[in-house]
Scaffold this motif. Structure first.
Motif, short mmCIF file in Angstrom:
data_model
loop_
_atom_site.label_atom_id
_atom_site.label_comp_id
_atom_site.label_asym_id
_atom_site.label_seq_id
_atom_site.Cartn_x
_atom_site.Cartn_y
_atom_site.Cartn_z
N VAL A 1 0.81 -1.31 -0.01
CA VAL A 1 0.21 0.12 0.11
C VAL A 1 1.00 1.24 0.28
O VAL A 1 0.57 2.17 -0.75
N VAL A 2 2.11 1.28 0.72
CA VAL A 2 2.80 2.43 0.96
C VAL A 2 3.61 2.41 -0.34
O VAL A 2 3.61 3.71 -1.06
N ILE A 3 3.81 1.50 -1.11
CA ILE A 3 4.65 1.44 -2.28
C ILE A 3 3.61 2.16 -3.17
O ILE A 3 4.02 3.03 -4.25
N GLU A 4 2.42 1.80 -3.62
CA GLU A 4 1.49 2.18 -4.49
C GLU A 4 1.18 3.66 -4.08
O GLU A 4 1.35 4.46 -5.15
N ALA A 5 1.08 4.05 -3.12
CA ALA A 5 0.96 5.45 -2.93
C ALA A 5 1.87 6.42 -3.18
O ALA A 5 1.54 7.17 -3.85
N VAL A 6 3.18 5.77 -2.89
CA VAL A 6 4.39 6.77 -3.30
C VAL A 6 4.52 6.77 -4.96
O VAL A 6 4.78 7.75 -5.41
#
Length: 51
Positions: free
Chosen positions: A33-38
């Motif tokens: 989720v963090v990778i997708e948001a970034v």
């Protein structure tokens, strides 16, 4: 658009898709989720800085 540029774009797209599939098997959901948001924020920043 030139054929060579189109091949590069398709190649990068396929590579990114493959890396995403591979990462989804090894990383927990919270990290994904963090990778997708970034990634979405980064693409937005690149898009708006180019205009």
């Amino acid at each position: 658009m030139k054929t060579q540029q189109l091949c590069r774009i398709l190649g990068v797209g396929v590579l990114a898709f493959g890396v995403g599939i591979l990462a989804s098997f090894f990383l927990p959901e919270e990290v994904l989720v963090v990778i997708e948001a970034v990634t979405i924020i980064g693409v937005g920043f690149i898009y708006f800085s180019g205009k």
